[in-house]
Design a protein around this motif. Structure first.
Motif, PDB file in Angstrom:
ATOM      1  N   ALA A  12     -11.837   6.354 -10.873  1.00 50.38           N
ATOM      2  CA  ALA A  12     -12.296   5.988  -9.532  1.00 50.38           C
ATOM      3  C   ALA A  12     -11.205   5.264  -8.751  1.00 50.38           C
ATOM      4  CB  ALA A  12     -13.551   5.120  -9.634  1.00 50.38           C
ATOM      5  N   GLN A  13     -10.458   4.390  -9.409  1.00 46.48           N
ATOM      6  CA  GLN A  13      -9.362   3.698  -8.743  1.00 46.48           C
ATOM      7  C   GLN A  13      -8.281   4.672  -8.289  1.00 46.48           C
ATOM      8  OE1 GLN A  13      -8.462   0.848 -11.897  1.00 46.48           O
ATOM      9  NE2 GLN A  13      -9.268  -0.816 -10.651  1.00 46.48           N
ATOM     10  N   LYS A  14      -7.964   5.645  -9.143  1.00 42.80           N
ATOM     11  CA  LYS A  14      -6.972   6.660  -8.774  1.00 42.80           C
ATOM     12  C   LYS A  14      -7.456   7.494  -7.591  1.00 42.80           C
ATOM     13  CE  LYS A  14      -4.906   7.169 -13.376  1.00 42.80           C
ATOM     14  NZ  LYS A  14      -4.693   8.097 -14.536  1.00 42.80           N
ATOM     15  N   LYS A  15      -8.749   7.831  -7.592  1.00 43.32           N
ATOM     16  CA  LYS A  15      -9.278   8.638  -6.498  1.00 43.32           C
ATOM     17  C   LYS A  15      -9.259   7.851  -5.198  1.00 43.32           C
ATOM     18  CE  LYS A  15     -12.113  11.843  -7.310  1.00 43.32           C
ATOM     19  NZ  LYS A  15     -13.263  12.724  -7.659  1.00 43.32           N
ATOM     20  N   GLU A  16      -9.549   6.566  -5.252  1.00 43.24           N
ATOM     21  CA  GLU A  16      -9.492   5.720  -4.052  1.00 43.24           C
ATOM     22  C   GLU A  16      -8.077   5.715  -3.474  1.00 43.24           C
ATOM     23  OE1 GLU A  16     -10.327   3.012  -1.009  1.00 43.24           O
ATOM     24  OE2 GLU A  16     -11.753   4.039  -2.306  1.00 43.24           O
ATOM     25  N   ARG A  17      -7.076   5.562  -4.342  1.00 47.49           N
ATOM     26  CA  ARG A  17      -5.690   5.565  -3.877  1.00 47.49           C
ATOM     27  C   ARG A  17      -5.312   6.925  -3.290  1.00 47.49           C
ATOM     28  NH1 ARG A  17      -4.930   2.412  -8.700  1.00 47.49           N
ATOM     29  NH2 ARG A  17      -4.272   4.271  -9.864  1.00 47.49           N
ATOM     30  N   ARG A  18      -5.786   8.007  -3.927  1.00 50.72           N
ATOM     31  CA  ARG A  18      -5.470   9.342  -3.439  1.00 50.72           C
ATOM     32  C   ARG A  18      -6.104   9.598  -2.078  1.00 50.72           C
ATOM     33  NH1 ARG A  18      -6.809  12.401  -7.733  1.00 50.72           N
ATOM     34  NH2 ARG A  18      -8.834  13.051  -6.930  1.00 50.72           N
ATOM     35  N   TYR A  19      -7.352   9.171  -1.877  1.00 43.97           N
ATOM     36  CA  TYR A  19      -7.997   9.328  -0.583  1.00 43.97           C
ATOM     37  C   TYR A  19      -7.199   8.610   0.507  1.00 43.97           C
ATOM     38  CZ  TYR A  19     -12.408  11.298  -2.411  1.00 43.97           C
ATOM     39  OH  TYR A  19     -13.350  12.109  -2.963  1.00 43.97           O
ATOM     40  N   ARG A  20      -6.759   7.368   0.232  1.00 40.10           N
ATOM     41  CA  ARG A  20      -6.028   6.605   1.234  1.00 40.10           C
ATOM     42  C   ARG A  20      -4.679   7.243   1.542  1.00 40.10           C
ATOM     43  NH1 ARG A  20      -7.350   1.989  -1.915  1.00 40.10           N
ATOM     44  NH2 ARG A  20      -5.136   1.591  -2.267  1.00 40.10           N
ATOM     45  N   LYS A  21      -4.080   7.876   0.540  1.00 42.06           N
ATOM     46  CA  LYS A  21      -2.775   8.509   0.736  1.00 42.06           C
ATOM     47  C   LYS A  21      -2.895   9.818   1.513  1.00 42.06           C
ATOM     48  CE  LYS A  21       1.245  10.253  -1.828  1.00 42.06           C
ATOM     49  NZ  LYS A  21       1.839  10.450  -3.192  1.00 42.06           N
ATOM     50  N   GLU A  22      -3.934  10.614   1.225  1.00 41.50           N
ATOM     51  CA  GLU A  22      -4.057  11.940   1.812  1.00 41.50           C
ATOM     52  C   GLU A  22      -4.704  11.943   3.189  1.00 41.50           C
ATOM     53  OE1 GLU A  22      -5.954  14.734  -0.742  1.00 41.50           O
ATOM     54  OE2 GLU A  22      -4.542  14.454  -2.387  1.00 41.50           O
ATOM     55  N   PHE A  23      -5.623  10.980   3.446  1.00 38.00           N
ATOM     56  CA  PHE A  23      -6.398  11.018   4.685  1.00 38.00           C
ATOM     57  C   PHE A  23      -6.206   9.723   5.475  1.00 38.00           C
ATOM     58  CE2 PHE A  23      -8.818  13.452   1.461  1.00 38.00           C
ATOM     59  CZ  PHE A  23      -8.746  14.715   2.052  1.00 38.00           C
ATOM     60  N   LYS A  24      -5.539   9.840   6.622  1.00 36.57           N
ATOM     61  CA  LYS A  24      -5.318   8.659   7.458  1.00 36.57           C
ATOM     62  C   LYS A  24      -6.633   8.093   7.967  1.00 36.57           C
ATOM     63  CE  LYS A  24      -0.718  10.073   9.016  1.00 36.57           C
ATOM     64  NZ  LYS A  24       0.137  10.412  10.180  1.00 36.57           N
ATOM     65  N   GLU A  25      -7.628   8.968   8.155  1.00 39.36           N
ATOM     66  CA  GLU A  25      -8.907   8.526   8.702  1.00 39.36           C
ATOM     67  C   GLU A  25      -9.840   7.957   7.636  1.00 39.36           C
ATOM     68  OE1 GLU A  25      -9.456  12.981   7.825  1.00 39.36           O
ATOM     69  OE2 GLU A  25      -7.863  11.530   8.234  1.00 39.36           O
ATOM     70  N   TYR A  26      -9.381   7.950   6.382  1.00 37.26           N
ATOM     71  CA  TYR A  26     -10.249   7.480   5.300  1.00 37.26           C
ATOM     72  C   TYR A  26     -10.494   5.979   5.417  1.00 37.26           C
ATOM     73  CZ  TYR A  26     -11.965   6.364   0.620  1.00 37.26           C
ATOM     74  OH  TYR A  26     -12.715   5.902  -0.427  1.00 37.26           O
ATOM     75  N   LYS A  27     -11.746   5.587   5.327  1.00 39.70           N
ATOM     76  CA  LYS A  27     -12.121   4.178   5.385  1.00 39.70           C
ATOM     77  C   LYS A  27     -12.232   3.634   3.966  1.00 39.70           C
ATOM     78  CE  LYS A  27     -15.690   1.030   7.117  1.00 39.70           C
ATOM     79  NZ  LYS A  27     -16.996   0.932   7.808  1.00 39.70           N
ATOM     80  N   ARG A  28     -11.402   2.645   3.660  1.00 40.18           N
ATOM     81  CA  ARG A  28     -11.385   2.088   2.308  1.00 40.18           C
ATOM     82  C   ARG A  28     -12.746   1.535   1.930  1.00 40.18           C
ATOM     83  NH1 ARG A  28      -6.759  -1.893  -0.247  1.00 40.18           N
ATOM     84  NH2 ARG A  28      -7.684  -2.063  -2.323  1.00 40.18           N
ATOM     85  N   LYS A  29     -13.171   1.863   0.711  1.00 34.65           N
ATOM     86  CA  LYS A  29     -14.486   1.433   0.241  1.00 34.65           C
ATOM     87  C   LYS A  29     -14.431   0.022  -0.351  1.00 34.65           C
ATOM     88  CE  LYS A  29     -16.482   5.316   1.278  1.00 34.65           C
ATOM     89  NZ  LYS A  29     -15.335   5.955   1.891  1.00 34.65           N
ATOM     90  N   ARG A  30     -15.546  -0.647  -0.248  1.00 36.13           N
ATOM     91  CA  ARG A  30     -15.631  -2.005  -0.792  1.00 36.13           C
ATOM     92  C   ARG A  30     -15.598  -1.979  -2.320  1.00 36.13           C
ATOM     93  NH1 ARG A  30     -20.087  -6.572   1.015  1.00 36.13           N
ATOM     94  NH2 ARG A  30     -19.425  -8.219  -0.417  1.00 36.13           N
ATOM     95  N   SER A  31     -16.161  -0.927  -2.913  1.00 36.54           N
ATOM     96  CA  SER A  31     -16.206  -0.790  -4.369  1.00 36.54           C
ATOM     97  C   SER A  31     -15.815   0.628  -4.736  1.00 36.54           C
ATOM     98  CB  SER A  31     -17.615  -1.096  -4.903  1.00 36.54           C
ATOM     99  OG  SER A  31     -18.084  -2.347  -4.461  1.00 36.54           O
ATOM    100  N   VAL A  32     -15.243   0.803  -5.928  1.00 38.23           N
ATOM    101  CA  VAL A  32     -14.870   2.154  -6.352  1.00 38.23           C
ATOM    102  C   VAL A  32     -15.935   2.807  -7.218  1.00 38.23           C
ATOM    103  CG1 VAL A  32     -12.385   1.739  -6.208  1.00 38.23           C
ATOM    104  CG2 VAL A  32     -13.577   1.296  -8.375  1.00 38.23           C
ATOM    105  N   MET A  33     -16.756   1.979  -7.919  1.00 36.58           N
ATOM    106  CA  MET A  33     -17.745   2.584  -8.807  1.00 36.58           C
ATOM    107  C   MET A  33     -19.069   1.826  -8.834  1.00 36.58           C
ATOM    108  SD  MET A  33     -17.287   3.899 -12.750  1.00 36.58           S
ATOM    109  CE  MET A  33     -17.228   2.274 -13.513  1.00 36.58           C
TER     110      MET A  33
END
Length: 318
Positions: free
Chosen positions: A292-313
């Motif tokens: 989940a942590q890796k996916k959170e980092r990947r979302y932030r890297k790939e999508f500028k419009e991605y809103k960082r989540k408060r929790s990963v899991m």
């Protein structure tokens, strides 16, 4: 530069030599990178999934894509591409089927061997308790659902993985959720101090098992909903990624499918009351947490419009 202009891509092995690897490949610069993979696969006798291509100039990977062109990657005439042989590969779909098959075989087998009156390994007069039978049903339902999702729902971003890894990957399911959990859950001894599941008076209608079955049902149902939503983000036959939004929990948690997976296993732990189920859930939870942590980092890297989540899991906790 004309988009129809042909260029020559120079190829060099990365690591051990690759038999029959050509020194160069001529292709139109407008060709998709998948064409380079196909050409090299044909020359070497390997599948495209066994090869990894990286640019010689900066080491960046070249995707095996039908939509990414050679020109868009920055390759020019006589650019060098490094080719790595990843070794024998196995399809991810096959990997998952094999992984989940372990518990589906082991749980009914140990239940029959240890609790069936016809089994030579079961003590005389022993009968399976209600909780032992319920535990068997929940585990089988869980992994049957996993197998169905593997065949009918999941769409994979990577087609294959190294075949040698299947033993390591399968061990988590065959040994932990399979052999370990099943051995103690289906103990024929009513005096077994490790688990109360074998007690003849234990009933699925008691408050704790009922709560466990309810948690299991909610966890499995919402886990399926998240898998369907994730699958619909990726058109069939592509590796396209998208940002999941909305119900259930996607606005709060990066990977709610892992959240509901843990909820289902918590439910099973309340039914079979075995420390082994807790051990498996902890190991699985730790592994899913890293994913989940890796996916959170990947979302932030790939999508500028991605809103960082408060929790990963786990909402508001992790």
């Amino acid at each position: 530069m004309s988009e129809d202009r042909e260029i020559t891509v120079l190829t060099r092995p990365r690591g051990k030599p690759i038999p029959r690897l050509p020194d160069s490949v001529p292709l139109p610069i407008s060709s998709p990178t998948a064409a380079l993979y196909t050409s090299l696969a044909k020359s070497t006798g390997h599948t495209p999934h066994r090869l990894r291509l990286t640019k010689g100039s900066d080491g960046s990977p070249l995707p095996n894509s039908s939509t990414t062109t050679l020109a868009s990657t920055g390759l020019r005439d006589r650019s060098v591409v490094h080719v790595k042989d990843l070794g024998p590969q196995i399809a991810w779909r096959t990997v998952f089927i094999v992984e989940y098959l372990g518990p589906l075989l082991i749980h009914p087998l140990l239940y029959s061997l240890r609790l069936s009156p016809a089994s030579p390994f079961a003590p005389a007069g022993v009968r399976a308790s209600e909780l032992q039978t319920a535990s068997l049903a929940l585990v089988c339902l869980h992994f049957l659902k996993r197998e169905w999702e593997t065949v009918a729902v999941h769409r994979f971003s990577a087609a294959t993985m190294p075949a040698r890894n299947i033993v390591k990957n399968s061990g988590h399911y065959w040994l932990l959720s399979g052999l370990l959990v099943a051995f103690f859950t289906y103990s024929p001894s009513v005096s077994n101090p490790i688990s109360a599941v074998a007690a003849p008076g234990a009933s699925v209608w008691d408050p704790l098992p009922l709560a466990g079955i309810a948690l299991f049902a909610v966890g499995e149902g919402l886990n399926l909903v998240t898998h369907l939503k994730l699958s619909n983000l990726r058109p069939a036959g592509t590796t396209t990624r998208g940002i999941p939004r909305g119900f259930p929990l996607f606005e709060t948690v990066t990977c709610p499918n892992y959240t509901f997976e843990l909820l289902a296993w918590l439910g099973m732990a309340l039914v079979n009351r075995s420390w082994t189920t807790v051990v498996f859930a902890v190991v699985a939870g730790a592994t899913m947490g890293l994913w989940a942590q890796k996916k959170e980092r990947r979302y932030r890297k790939e999508f500028k419009e991605y809103k960082r989540k408060r929790s990963v899991m786990i909402p508001f906790v992790f």
